[in-house]
Design a protein around this motif. Sequence first.
Motif, PDB file in Angstrom:
ATOM      1  N   ALA A   1       0.832  -1.206   0.000  1.00  0.00           N
ATOM      2  CA  ALA A   1       0.000   0.000   0.000  1.00  0.00           C
ATOM      3  C   ALA A   1       0.867   1.256   0.000  1.00  0.00           C
ATOM      4  CB  ALA A   1      -0.934  -0.007   1.201  1.00  0.00           C
ATOM      5  N   LYS A   2       1.933   1.254   0.771  1.00  0.00           N
ATOM      6  CA  LYS A   2       2.841   2.406   0.794  1.00  0.00           C
ATOM      7  C   LYS A   2       3.533   2.578  -0.554  1.00  0.00           C
ATOM      8  CE  LYS A   2       3.644   2.399   5.765  1.00  0.00           C
ATOM      9  NZ  LYS A   2       4.609   2.128   6.845  1.00  0.00           N
ATOM     10  N   ARG A   3       3.904   1.472  -1.187  1.00  0.00           N
ATOM     11  CA  ARG A   3       4.540   1.550  -2.509  1.00  0.00           C
ATOM     12  C   ARG A   3       3.571   2.141  -3.526  1.00  0.00           C
ATOM     13  NH1 ARG A   3       6.400  -3.523  -6.236  1.00  0.00           N
ATOM     14  NH2 ARG A   3       7.092  -2.282  -8.020  1.00  0.00           N
ATOM     15  N   ILE A   4       2.319   1.709  -3.469  1.00  0.00           N
ATOM     16  CA  ILE A   4       1.305   2.233  -4.386  1.00  0.00           C
ATOM     17  C   ILE A   4       1.113   3.724  -4.155  1.00  0.00           C
ATOM     18  CG2 ILE A   4      -1.164   2.186  -4.944  1.00  0.00           C
ATOM     19  CD1 ILE A   4      -1.023  -0.886  -4.423  1.00  0.00           C
ATOM     20  N   LEU A   5       1.030   4.139  -2.896  1.00  0.00           N
ATOM     21  CA  LEU A   5       0.832   5.552  -2.595  1.00  0.00           C
ATOM     22  C   LEU A   5       2.023   6.405  -3.014  1.00  0.00           C
ATOM     23  CD1 LEU A   5      -1.053   5.371   0.808  1.00  0.00           C
ATOM     24  CD2 LEU A   5      -1.964   5.980  -1.435  1.00  0.00           C
ATOM     25  N   ALA A   6       3.206   5.829  -3.030  1.00  0.00           N
ATOM     26  CA  ALA A   6       4.374   6.566  -3.523  1.00  0.00           C
ATOM     27  C   ALA A   6       4.246   6.827  -5.027  1.00  0.00           C
ATOM     28  CB  ALA A   6       5.653   5.793  -3.234  1.00  0.00           C
ATOM     29  N   LEU A   7       3.564   5.935  -5.732  1.00  0.00           N
ATOM     30  CA  LEU A   7       3.354   6.100  -7.171  1.00  0.00           C
ATOM     31  C   LEU A   7       2.093   6.897  -7.480  1.00  0.00           C
ATOM     32  CD1 LEU A   7       4.225   2.444  -8.224  1.00  0.00           C
ATOM     33  CD2 LEU A   7       5.627   4.478  -8.616  1.00  0.00           C
ATOM     34  N   ASP A   8       1.069   6.730  -6.649  1.00  0.00           N
ATOM     35  CA  ASP A   8      -0.222   7.401  -6.854  1.00  0.00           C
ATOM     36  C   ASP A   8      -0.813   7.730  -5.492  1.00  0.00           C
ATOM     37  OD1 ASP A   8      -2.762   8.279  -7.535  1.00  0.00           O
ATOM     38  OD2 ASP A   8      -3.482   6.306  -8.165  1.00  0.00           O
ATOM     39  N   SER A   9      -0.658   8.967  -5.072  1.00  0.00           N
ATOM     40  CA  SER A   9      -1.079   9.364  -3.723  1.00  0.00           C
ATOM     41  C   SER A   9      -2.594   9.397  -3.554  1.00  0.00           C
ATOM     42  CB  SER A   9      -0.509  10.741  -3.378  1.00  0.00           C
ATOM     43  OG  SER A   9      -1.042  11.717  -4.258  1.00  0.00           O
ATOM     44  N   THR A  10      -3.365   9.200  -4.620  1.00  0.00           N
ATOM     45  CA  THR A  10      -4.822   9.241  -4.522  1.00  0.00           C
ATOM     46  C   THR A  10      -5.460   7.855  -4.569  1.00  0.00           C
ATOM     47  OG1 THR A  10      -5.097   9.479  -6.913  1.00  0.00           O
ATOM     48  CG2 THR A  10      -4.856  11.515  -5.631  1.00  0.00           C
ATOM     49  N   ASN A  11      -4.677   6.805  -4.497  1.00  0.00           N
ATOM     50  CA  ASN A  11      -5.203   5.457  -4.621  1.00  0.00           C
ATOM     51  C   ASN A  11      -6.074   5.116  -3.410  1.00  0.00           C
ATOM     52  OD1 ASN A  11      -5.103   2.393  -4.258  1.00  0.00           O
ATOM     53  ND2 ASN A  11      -4.324   2.677  -6.341  1.00  0.00           N
ATOM     54  N   ALA A  12      -7.360   4.969  -3.649  1.00  0.00           N
ATOM     55  CA  ALA A  12      -8.330   4.756  -2.572  1.00  0.00           C
ATOM     56  C   ALA A  12      -8.115   3.435  -1.838  1.00  0.00           C
ATOM     57  CB  ALA A  12      -9.748   4.824  -3.128  1.00  0.00           C
ATOM     58  N   LEU A  13      -7.837   2.360  -2.565  1.00  0.00           N
ATOM     59  CA  LEU A  13      -7.658   1.063  -1.922  1.00  0.00           C
ATOM     60  C   LEU A  13      -6.456   1.077  -0.990  1.00  0.00           C
ATOM     61  CD1 LEU A  13      -8.571  -1.859  -1.538  1.00  0.00           C
ATOM     62  CD2 LEU A  13      -7.061  -2.471  -3.446  1.00  0.00           C
ATOM     63  N   ALA A  14      -5.361   1.681  -1.419  1.00  0.00           N
ATOM     64  CA  ALA A  14      -4.165   1.740  -0.575  1.00  0.00           C
ATOM     65  C   ALA A  14      -4.453   2.528   0.704  1.00  0.00           C
ATOM     66  CB  ALA A  14      -3.004   2.367  -1.335  1.00  0.00           C
ATOM     67  N   HIS A  15      -5.177   3.634   0.583  1.00  0.00           N
ATOM     68  CA  HIS A  15      -5.549   4.403   1.779  1.00  0.00           C
ATOM     69  C   HIS A  15      -6.456   3.577   2.691  1.00  0.00           C
ATOM     70  CE1 HIS A  15      -3.783   8.334   1.120  1.00  0.00           C
ATOM     71  NE2 HIS A  15      -4.135   8.264  -0.159  1.00  0.00           N
ATOM     72  N   ARG A  16      -7.404   2.872   2.095  1.00  0.00           N
ATOM     73  CA  ARG A  16      -8.325   2.051   2.889  1.00  0.00           C
ATOM     74  C   ARG A  16      -7.577   0.953   3.650  1.00  0.00           C
ATOM     75  NH1 ARG A  16     -12.937  -2.028   0.600  1.00  0.00           N
ATOM     76  NH2 ARG A  16     -13.380  -2.976   2.590  1.00  0.00           N
ATOM     77  N   VAL A  17      -6.666   0.275   2.957  1.00  0.00           N
ATOM     78  CA  VAL A  17      -5.912  -0.815   3.582  1.00  0.00           C
ATOM     79  C   VAL A  17      -5.071  -0.282   4.736  1.00  0.00           C
ATOM     80  CG1 VAL A  17      -4.047  -2.477   3.203  1.00  0.00           C
ATOM     81  CG2 VAL A  17      -5.936  -2.341   1.587  1.00  0.00           C
ATOM     82  N   LEU A  18      -4.372   0.819   4.508  1.00  0.00           N
ATOM     83  CA  LEU A  18      -3.562   1.396   5.591  1.00  0.00           C
ATOM     84  C   LEU A  18      -4.431   1.842   6.760  1.00  0.00           C
ATOM     85  CD1 LEU A  18      -0.852   3.436   3.654  1.00  0.00           C
ATOM     86  CD2 LEU A  18      -0.572   1.275   4.884  1.00  0.00           C
ATOM     87  N   GLY A  19      -5.593   2.393   6.467  1.00  0.00           N
ATOM     88  CA  GLY A  19      -6.513   2.787   7.531  1.00  0.00           C
ATOM     89  C   GLY A  19      -7.008   1.598   8.334  1.00  0.00           C
ATOM     90  N   GLU A  20      -7.356   0.516   7.654  1.00  0.00           N
ATOM     91  CA  GLU A  20      -7.827  -0.687   8.348  1.00  0.00           C
ATOM     92  C   GLU A  20      -6.717  -1.308   9.191  1.00  0.00           C
ATOM     93  OE1 GLU A  20      -9.813  -3.391   5.703  1.00  0.00           O
ATOM     94  OE2 GLU A  20     -11.259  -1.880   5.088  1.00  0.00           O
ATOM     95  N   ILE A  21      -5.498  -1.289   8.680  1.00  0.00           N
ATOM     96  CA  ILE A  21      -4.370  -1.818   9.453  1.00  0.00           C
ATOM     97  C   ILE A  21      -4.134  -0.967  10.689  1.00  0.00           C
ATOM     98  CG2 ILE A  21      -1.861  -2.168   9.436  1.00  0.00           C
ATOM     99  CD1 ILE A  21      -2.171  -3.032   6.476  1.00  0.00           C
TER     100      ILE A  21
END
Length: 160
Positions: A110-130
């Motif tokens: 999720a952090k790798r995805i956000l480094a490439l695309d800071s608006t990725n909703a799934l990555a934000h959701r996963v990090l929030g759930e964790i």
Amino acid sequence: MAATALAQQSDALLEDGRAALAAGDAVEAVRYLEAAVEIDRDLAEAHHLLARAYLDPALLDVGKAKASNAQALSLDPDNVEYLTLRLYRLHQFQSGFLPGLRTAQREDLAKRILALDSTNALAHRVLGEIALSDYRRARRSVSFPDLDNLDVSANSEAFF
């Protein structure tokens, strides 16, 4: 000449597979996409769409989805869409084996995805759930009996 014809044929099959997947027909999509991959093993988009099709409830084969997604990522390792599908698979179809390691993998991805695309909703959701899960686990590990049963609506004398 023959290579050009094969490339056009694989592109046509890829588009037919994409259209079938968009129409909700995962079985038909797999038929087209597997044919496209037979012609051109280096067609990353076809491998990605195959992975999506295998995660469709009509087919649901997580093992094939994992293999197809891994092939797509080996051909295009920084593609956010391919990485997001991997994160989706890891998050939705969690393994009970080594849950701490699996959580760390999801968090790193999720952090790798956000480094490439800071608006990725799934990555934000996963990090929030964790983060929420970590908070709840930490909260359950500490108990303050007097505070846990505290009546906050009582008057101030109740506290003394």
